[in-house]
Design a protein around this motif. Structure first.
Motif, PDB file in Angstrom:
ATOM      1  N   THR A 214       0.996  -1.248   0.012  1.00 20.96           N
ATOM      2  CA  THR A 214       0.072  -0.054  -0.013  1.00 20.96           C
ATOM      3  C   THR A 214       0.814   1.308   0.015  1.00 20.96           C
ATOM      4  O   THR A 214       0.572   2.221  -0.612  1.00 20.96           O
ATOM      5  N   TRP A 216       3.885   1.542  -1.080  1.00 23.10           N
ATOM      6  CA  TRP A 216       4.579   1.728  -2.761  1.00 23.10           C
ATOM      7  C   TRP A 216       3.583   2.409  -3.530  1.00 23.10           C
ATOM      8  O   TRP A 216       4.250   3.100  -4.151  1.00 23.10           O
ATOM      9  N   LYS A 217       2.260   1.623  -3.363  1.00 24.58           N
ATOM     10  CA  LYS A 217       1.514   2.439  -4.361  1.00 24.58           C
ATOM     11  C   LYS A 217       1.340   3.917  -4.188  1.00 24.58           C
ATOM     12  O   LYS A 217       1.104   4.709  -5.107  1.00 24.58           O
ATOM     13  N   ARG A 218       1.166   4.099  -2.757  1.00 18.30           N
ATOM     14  CA  ARG A 218       1.053   5.708  -2.594  1.00 18.30           C
ATOM     15  C   ARG A 218       2.220   6.404  -2.890  1.00 18.30           C
ATOM     16  O   ARG A 218       2.336   7.565  -3.514  1.00 18.30           O
ATOM     17  N   GLU A 221       2.289   7.100  -6.739  1.00 13.91           N
ATOM     18  CA  GLU A 221       1.348   8.189  -7.129  1.00 13.91           C
ATOM     19  C   GLU A 221       1.929   9.511  -6.783  1.00 13.91           C
ATOM     20  O   GLU A 221       2.061  10.427  -7.804  1.00 13.91           O
TER      21      GLU A 221
END
Length: 310
Positions: A214, A216-218, A221
């Protein structure tokens, strides 16, 4: 103010869901416009199948091409690979490249699948296409225990020009519509199951925990958002510096700028490794101890941008 920030945070966290919902609404609206405005079934054996199939699959193909065309990940992976094929498989990781391509293609298939589902659930295009088939098995299926007139008038059933009785015509239309809706729901169910299994498989084989994934995705972005801001800021400063040098007839001031090799490294495909706690190629590059700080002497751009290749 706190309530507004909470609502804003909720929408930011649900960007994907909101985006897919908006895409579904656009697909439904587009299908209705096609059905009511431009679609007119010719109602003859020679053209029904081709005409109906074109309206059923044509927009899906266009949406697939558009999904691939507007995919930033595809162009990041593909740009320059004709001159340097190893960009597709950095560090020899061809399996990772295939996995990324599969993810890109899967993402591009969302809109076409939505179109096919909505179009089949409506049934208008399917009715026209199937009524034009001359295959004996199909005709026998629809005209079983019916007169020869059913076979002759099958292509005219989607229109109001059929010589069949209203009961027979309505029965055939309901049969067409039922088959179309069954196919539509099959696509929805299969796509949902494949999506769930793909997500489960990806998470099961993840090298990081759920919370780290999570994060990593943030991070990805936020890095993309800040990169766009920095790119605009530095492009503006560089343009102002060049224009000032031109109009004032003086040498340009030194301007720190990444060299070509640095751009290549941060644009490559990133694969996570447990031995390296990096979350992107940019982070891996800036934390290297052997970075090359040699400035770029000439920009490297395509001829269409008005600058020659170096």
């Amino acid at each position: 103010m706190d309530n507004f920030q909470t609502v804003l945070r909720f929408f930011m966290n649900q960007k994907a869901t909101i985006g897919y919902s908006f895409m579904a609404l656009l697909t439904i609206g587009g299908e209705r416009v096609f059905s009511m405005v431009s679609f007119q079934c010719p109602c003859n054996h020679d053209q029904n199948f081709a005409y109906g199939l074109t309206f059923l699959l044509g927009p899906a193909a266009v949406l697939l091409v558009m999904g691939l065309f507007f995919s930033t990940r595809l162009w990041r992976l593909y740009t320059g690979c004709c001159l340097n094929p190893m960009k597709l498989c950095p560090r020899g990781n061809c399996f990772g490249c295939l996995r990324v391509l599969m993810n890109i293609f899967t993402g591009a298939c969302v809109a076409p699948i939505m179109w096919l589902s909505v179009a089949l659930l409506n049934g208008t295009f399917y009715e026209c296409a199937v009524s034009g088939l001359d295959d004996n098995l199909v005709v026998d299926l629809f005209c079983k225990n019916k007169t020869m007139k059913c076979r002759e008038e099958l292509a005219r059933v989607p229109c109001d020009r059929s010589k069949l009785s209203s009961e027979e015509r309505m029965e055939l239309l309901l049969m067409f519509r039922a088959q179309s809706q069954i196919l539509g729901w099959c696509i929805v169910i299969i796509a949902s199951i494949v999506g769930l299994l793909g997500t489960c498989c990806t998470n099961c084989r993840s090298k990081v925990s759920f919370l780290q994934l999570t994060f990593w995705k943030r991070y990805v972005e936020k890095e993309k958002e800040r990169f766009d801001v920095f790119a605009v800021d530095y492009a503006t400063k560089l343009a102002e510096r060049n224009l000032q040098s031109f109009f004032e007839n003086k040498d340009p001031e030194p301007f720190p700028f990444p060299n070509h090799k640095a751009w290549e490294e941060i644009s490559s495909l990133y694969t996570f490794s447990r031995s390296e706690q990096y979350y992107s190629t940019l982070q891996r590059y800036v934390e290297r101890t052997d970075r090359d700080f040699t400035p770029e002497k000439r920009p490297v751009m395509e001829l269409e941008h008005g600058i020659e290749m170096s």
